[in-house]
Design a protein around this motif. Structure first.
Motif, PDB file in Angstrom:
ATOM      1  N   MET A  41       0.983  -1.129  -0.316  1.00  0.00           N
ATOM      2  CA  MET A  41      -0.408   0.089   0.629  1.00  0.00           C
ATOM      3  C   MET A  41       1.099   1.350   0.204  1.00  0.00           C
ATOM      4  SD  MET A  41      -3.019   0.994   2.221  1.00  0.00           S
ATOM      5  CE  MET A  41      -4.183  -0.205   1.737  1.00  0.00           C
ATOM      6  N   SER A  42       0.993   2.327  -0.773  1.00  0.00           N
ATOM      7  CA  SER A  42       1.190   3.165  -0.877  1.00  0.00           C
ATOM      8  C   SER A  42       0.804   4.811  -0.737  1.00  0.00           C
ATOM      9  CB  SER A  42       1.427   3.552  -2.654  1.00  0.00           C
ATOM     10  OG  SER A  42       2.067   2.854  -2.743  1.00  0.00           O
ATOM     11  N   VAL A  43       1.183   5.585   0.111  1.00  0.00           N
ATOM     12  CA  VAL A  43       0.637   6.652   1.383  1.00  0.00           C
ATOM     13  C   VAL A  43       1.770   7.543   0.939  1.00  0.00           C
ATOM     14  CG1 VAL A  43       0.062   5.168   3.075  1.00  0.00           C
ATOM     15  CG2 VAL A  43       2.177   5.964   3.069  1.00  0.00           C
ATOM     16  N   THR A  44       1.118   8.767   0.888  1.00  0.00           N
ATOM     17  CA  THR A  44       1.349  10.166   0.738  1.00  0.00           C
ATOM     18  C   THR A  44       1.974  11.106   1.907  1.00  0.00           C
ATOM     19  OG1 THR A  44       0.758  10.742  -2.033  1.00  0.00           O
ATOM     20  CG2 THR A  44       1.388  12.096  -0.503  1.00  0.00           C
ATOM     21  N   LEU A  45       3.275  11.324   2.490  1.00  0.00           N
ATOM     22  CA  LEU A  45       3.378  12.409   3.252  1.00  0.00           C
ATOM     23  C   LEU A  45       3.510  13.217   2.465  1.00  0.00           C
ATOM     24  CD1 LEU A  45       5.707   9.905   5.212  1.00  0.00           C
ATOM     25  CD2 LEU A  45       3.718   9.721   4.867  1.00  0.00           C
ATOM     26  N   ASP A  46       3.532  14.483   3.542  1.00  0.00           N
ATOM     27  CA  ASP A  46       3.179  15.599   2.758  1.00  0.00           C
ATOM     28  C   ASP A  46       3.262  16.346   4.704  1.00  0.00           C
ATOM     29  OD1 ASP A  46       1.706  18.666   2.780  1.00  0.00           O
ATOM     30  OD2 ASP A  46       0.185  18.157   1.463  1.00  0.00           O
ATOM     31  N   LEU A  47       4.664  17.407   3.867  1.00  0.00           N
ATOM     32  CA  LEU A  47       5.196  18.108   5.009  1.00  0.00           C
ATOM     33  C   LEU A  47       5.150  19.443   5.279  1.00  0.00           C
ATOM     34  CD1 LEU A  47       8.285  17.615   6.331  1.00  0.00           C
ATOM     35  CD2 LEU A  47       9.491  18.596   4.478  1.00  0.00           C
ATOM     36  N   GLU A  48       4.324  19.973   4.382  1.00  0.00           N
ATOM     37  CA  GLU A  48       4.072  21.490   4.637  1.00  0.00           C
ATOM     38  C   GLU A  48       2.609  21.141   5.735  1.00  0.00           C
ATOM     39  OE1 GLU A  48       5.260  20.671   0.973  1.00  0.00           O
ATOM     40  OE2 GLU A  48       6.351  22.323   1.619  1.00  0.00           O
ATOM     41  N   GLN A  49       1.923  19.935   5.347  1.00  0.00           N
ATOM     42  CA  GLN A  49       1.462  20.084   5.949  1.00  0.00           C
ATOM     43  C   GLN A  49       1.899  19.520   8.345  1.00  0.00           C
ATOM     44  OE1 GLN A  49      -1.770  17.001   5.622  1.00  0.00           O
ATOM     45  NE2 GLN A  49      -2.784  17.889   3.152  1.00  0.00           N
ATOM     46  N   GLN A  50       2.665  19.001   7.433  1.00  0.00           N
ATOM     47  CA  GLN A  50       3.053  18.728   9.455  1.00  0.00           C
ATOM     48  C   GLN A  50       3.585  19.793   9.600  1.00  0.00           C
ATOM     49  OE1 GLN A  50       7.150  15.826   8.948  1.00  0.00           O
ATOM     50  NE2 GLN A  50       6.798  15.692  11.238  1.00  0.00           N
ATOM     51  N   ARG A  51       3.820  20.422   8.683  1.00  0.00           N
ATOM     52  CA  ARG A  51       4.683  21.760   9.474  1.00  0.00           C
ATOM     53  C   ARG A  51       4.020  22.657  10.118  1.00  0.00           C
ATOM     54  NH1 ARG A  51       9.468  22.916   4.948  1.00  0.00           N
ATOM     55  NH2 ARG A  51      10.833  21.126   5.183  1.00  0.00           N
ATOM     56  N   ALA A  52       2.876  23.041   9.669  1.00  0.00           N
ATOM     57  CA  ALA A  52       2.029  23.597  10.551  1.00  0.00           C
ATOM     58  C   ALA A  52       1.514  23.011  11.643  1.00  0.00           C
ATOM     59  CB  ALA A  52       0.757  23.630   8.607  1.00  0.00           C
ATOM     60  N   PHE A  53       1.232  21.861  11.484  1.00  0.00           N
ATOM     61  CA  PHE A  53       0.047  21.782  12.835  1.00  0.00           C
ATOM     62  C   PHE A  53       1.518  21.811  14.237  1.00  0.00           C
ATOM     63  CE2 PHE A  53       1.207  18.133  15.830  1.00  0.00           C
ATOM     64  CZ  PHE A  53      -0.332  17.767  16.921  1.00  0.00           C
ATOM     65  N   ARG A  54       3.212  21.122  13.801  1.00  0.00           N
ATOM     66  CA  ARG A  54       3.598  21.883  14.430  1.00  0.00           C
ATOM     67  C   ARG A  54       3.842  23.213  14.647  1.00  0.00           C
ATOM     68  NH1 ARG A  54       7.829  18.237  14.824  1.00  0.00           N
ATOM     69  NH2 ARG A  54       9.730  19.672  15.402  1.00  0.00           N
ATOM     70  N   GLU A  55       3.677  24.106  14.143  1.00  0.00           N
ATOM     71  CA  GLU A  55       3.542  25.903  14.105  1.00  0.00           C
ATOM     72  C   GLU A  55       2.089  25.578  14.351  1.00  0.00           C
ATOM     73  OE1 GLU A  55       4.394  27.954  10.582  1.00  0.00           O
ATOM     74  OE2 GLU A  55       6.316  26.995  10.472  1.00  0.00           O
ATOM     75  N   SER A  56       1.357  25.368  14.530  1.00  0.00           N
ATOM     76  CA  SER A  56      -0.139  25.796  15.278  1.00  0.00           C
ATOM     77  C   SER A  56      -0.252  24.494  17.021  1.00  0.00           C
ATOM     78  CB  SER A  56      -0.529  24.860  14.726  1.00  0.00           C
ATOM     79  OG  SER A  56      -1.342  23.491  14.637  1.00  0.00           O
ATOM     80  N   PHE A  57       0.755  23.758  17.520  1.00  0.00           N
ATOM     81  CA  PHE A  57       0.744  22.802  18.380  1.00  0.00           C
ATOM     82  C   PHE A  57       1.994  23.035  18.618  1.00  0.00           C
ATOM     83  CE2 PHE A  57       0.076  19.336  21.228  1.00  0.00           C
ATOM     84  CZ  PHE A  57      -0.422  19.216  21.861  1.00  0.00           C
ATOM     85  N   PRO A  58       2.520  23.710  18.998  1.00  0.00           N
ATOM     86  CA  PRO A  58       4.338  23.220  19.073  1.00  0.00           C
ATOM     87  C   PRO A  58       4.521  22.621  21.023  1.00  0.00           C
ATOM     88  CG  PRO A  58       3.909  25.608  19.946  1.00  0.00           C
ATOM     89  CD  PRO A  58       2.611  24.742  19.880  1.00  0.00           C
ATOM     90  N   ALA A  59       3.888  21.414  21.169  1.00  0.00           N
ATOM     91  CA  ALA A  59       5.047  20.743  22.258  1.00  0.00           C
ATOM     92  C   ALA A  59       6.029  20.455  21.958  1.00  0.00           C
ATOM     93  CB  ALA A  59       4.257  19.619  21.681  1.00  0.00           C
ATOM     94  N   TRP A  60       6.732  20.396  20.751  1.00  0.00           N
ATOM     95  CA  TRP A  60       8.028  20.433  21.003  1.00  0.00           C
ATOM     96  C   TRP A  60       9.236  21.195  21.285  1.00  0.00           C
ATOM     97  CZ3 TRP A  60      10.798  24.375  18.398  1.00  0.00           C
ATOM     98  CH2 TRP A  60      10.405  24.712  17.464  1.00  0.00           C
TER      99      TRP A  60
END
Length: 254
Positions: free
Chosen positions: A225-244
């Motif tokens: 099974m192939s999946v698509t990873l979206d880097l922009e979506q991930q970065r947007a989430f990390r910016e909106s929820f910066p638990a890191w």
């Protein structure tokens, strides 16, 4: 920025390297992806006595992975039993279509099964950059040790290739999700199916996003099974929820 990852959940013939590679070529060729991920020791089955199947770095398994990557224009990932300077390594390879090959030696050897008896552990984390994404390479039992995979802002996704016994399938599923949530990263976990003389493998390969949500997964049987990873979506989430930003600071020692 996006990338396509193929999770190849496959069975394999015990200790039959050439036959496994011959059969799996069609799996790699057919995968619609930029990166194809195979299970731990995909060419031999999980071997606790490595001398039977071990190869040098330029042996059949790695040269075949390089040929696949060059021929089918996709990166190929999976682990193999490697002998080097008299030591045996459970080594995970990330082979790019250009021929560039990077590898990671399994850090946590499976003590309950005796893997540490004959194998030498690695001591370095390895992050591979490909098509704008950064992948942390990990193997099977490494999944149980969150400090070793803790994000230091140095990767976007973790790839686990595994031969994870069916008796511990609940731990496999729970820990993959935990690694995704705590590191706010994509997680790709590719396990094998079938049997060997010591274990039964149900599979449960899956891809999870940075929220721990399942993107794709299946329990038993051979499948790709192939999946698509979206880097922009991930970065947007990390910016909106910066638990890191609140993560505890620490330093890993060899």
């Amino acid at each position: 920025m996006k990338i396509r990852i193929a999770l190849c959940q496959v069975d394999m013939e015990w200790e039959h390297t050439a036959r496994n590679l011959e059969r799996l070529e069609s799996v790699v060729a057919a995968a619609e992806a930029d990166v194809v991920v195979l299970p731990e020791m995909f060419a031999t089955g999980f071997k606790l006595r490595p001398a039977v199947v071990a190869e040098p770095q330029d042996g059949l398994v790695v040269t075949t992975m390089r040929r696949w990557a060059a021929t089918y224009k996709k990166a190929v990932v999976g682990s193999a039993v490697i002998v080097e300077e008299g030591t045996y390594r459970n080594r995970m390879f990330f082979v790019k279509p250009s021929g560039e090959t990077q590898w990671y030696d399994k850090r946590h050897l499976f003590r309950p099964g005796g893997e540490g008896r004959d194998y030498t552990p690695g001591d370095k984390r390895v992050v591979v950059e490909y098509m704008g994404f950064r992948f942390l390479l990990q193997i099977c039992y490494d999944l149980r040790f969150p400090v070793w995979s803790r994000s230091r802002g140095d990767y976007d996704a973790i790839i686990y290739c595994a031969s994870w016994d069916n008796k511990r399938r609940d731990a496999w599923c729970a820990l993959l999700r935990a690694r995704a949530i705590e590191n706010q990263c994509y997680v790709i976990g590719v396990n094998r199916v079938g049997t060997d003389p010591d274990a039964v493998y149900i599979g449960d390969s899956q891809a999870l996003d940075y929220l721990g949500r399942t993107i794709a997964g299946a329990d038993s049987g051979e499948w790709t099974m192939s999946v698509t990873l979206d880097l922009e979506q991930q970065r947007a989430f990390r910016e909106s929820f910066p638990a890191w930003q609140d993560a505890d600071d620490f330093r890993l020692e060899p």
